[in-house]
Write a protein that holds these residues in place. Sequence first.
Motif, short mmCIF file in Angstrom:
data_model
loop_
_atom_site.label_atom_id
_atom_site.label_comp_id
_atom_site.label_asym_id
_atom_site.label_seq_id
_atom_site.Cartn_x
_atom_site.Cartn_y
_atom_site.Cartn_z
N VAL A 164 0.85 -1.20 0.00
CA VAL A 164 0.00 0.00 0.00
C VAL A 164 0.88 1.24 0.00
N ILE A 165 1.89 1.26 0.85
CA ILE A 165 2.77 2.43 0.95
C ILE A 165 3.55 2.64 -0.35
N VAL A 166 4.06 1.56 -0.92
CA VAL A 166 4.78 1.68 -2.19
C VAL A 166 3.86 2.24 -3.28
N LEU A 167 2.64 1.74 -3.36
CA LEU A 167 1.69 2.25 -4.35
C LEU A 167 1.44 3.74 -4.15
N LEU A 168 1.34 4.16 -2.90
CA LEU A 168 1.12 5.57 -2.60
C LEU A 168 2.36 6.40 -2.98
N LEU A 169 3.54 5.88 -2.68
CA LEU A 169 4.77 6.58 -3.06
C LEU A 169 4.89 6.71 -4.58
N GLN A 170 4.38 5.73 -5.29
CA GLN A 170 4.39 5.76 -6.75
C GLN A 170 3.25 6.60 -7.32
N ARG A 171 2.44 7.14 -6.42
CA ARG A 171 1.29 7.98 -6.78
C ARG A 171 0.27 7.25 -7.65
N GLN A 172 0.10 5.98 -7.34
CA GLN A 172 -0.91 5.18 -8.05
C GLN A 172 -2.30 5.66 -7.64
N GLN A 173 -3.22 5.58 -8.57
CA GLN A 173 -4.58 6.05 -8.33
C GLN A 173 -5.43 5.03 -7.58
N ASP A 174 -5.04 3.77 -7.66
CA ASP A 174 -5.81 2.73 -6.98
C ASP A 174 -4.89 1.57 -6.61
N CYS A 175 -5.45 0.61 -5.92
CA CYS A 175 -4.66 -0.56 -5.50
C CYS A 175 -5.33 -1.85 -5.96
N ARG A 176 -5.97 -1.79 -7.11
CA ARG A 176 -6.76 -2.93 -7.59
C ARG A 176 -5.93 -4.19 -7.81
N VAL A 177 -4.69 -4.07 -8.31
CA VAL A 177 -3.87 -5.26 -8.52
C VAL A 177 -3.52 -5.90 -7.18
N LEU A 178 -3.16 -5.07 -6.21
CA LEU A 178 -2.89 -5.59 -4.87
C LEU A 178 -4.12 -6.28 -4.30
N LEU A 179 -5.27 -5.67 -4.46
CA LEU A 179 -6.51 -6.26 -3.95
C LEU A 179 -6.80 -7.60 -4.61
N GLU A 180 -6.51 -7.70 -5.90
CA GLU A 180 -6.71 -8.97 -6.59
C GLU A 180 -5.77 -10.04 -6.03
N MET A 181 -4.52 -9.67 -5.76
CA MET A 181 -3.56 -10.60 -5.16
C MET A 181 -4.04 -11.04 -3.78
N VAL A 182 -4.56 -10.10 -3.02
CA VAL A 182 -5.07 -10.41 -1.67
C VAL A 182 -6.24 -11.40 -1.78
N ARG A 183 -7.17 -11.12 -2.65
CA ARG A 183 -8.33 -12.02 -2.82
C ARG A 183 -7.89 -13.42 -3.21
#
Length: 190
Positions: A164-183
């Motif tokens: 989550v923190i890395v995605l935020l540092l990269q200024r990503q607009q969402d975390c959908r890929v991470l959420l898919e991995m989590v699911r």
Amino acid sequence: MGINTIVTSKEEILQACREIVSEEGLQAVNMRAVAKRCHVALGSLYNYFSNKDDLVLETIESVWQDIFRMDHSCDTALSFPDYVAWIFASIRSGAKEYPNFFTAHSLSFASSGRSRAKNTMESYLAHMKTGMKETLERDPAVRPDSFPESFPESDFIDFVLTSVIVLLLQRQQDCRVLLEMVRRTIYGEP
């Protein structure tokens, strides 16, 4: 504008510091700029902060508190992926108020001796990890075999929060890929 004759509170000073960080970045915070913004004599700031380093450290703490405020309550019935999405959106919303702070500060304090500011951030991260653990344990859809001895729940939570923190540092607009991995990891969904 003249000097403010009414005593300024520490919170008002920190609010002015957060405004400076939001508008100009952390590097613009100094005693003169803050005194000018608060319309107080420079010496007045020394009633609250012994030097510029103390002012900057407390500003960093205050900004972290503002970024991680997540002051609106989270629905305790959220699934784990929904909770992760809520954390991402909450921090992203807070970080928008401080362009470049999240990235620049994260990199700079990691190697510095500014333990108070670092401890503040670590406290918020620990709070988020606790919330993630509780949410994961409450989520009835999590497969019972999701976390074998070789893949403990705590490592999974660390990985998700770091991501989550890395995605935020990269200024990503969402975390959908991470959420898919989590699911896929906890529910076994293809």
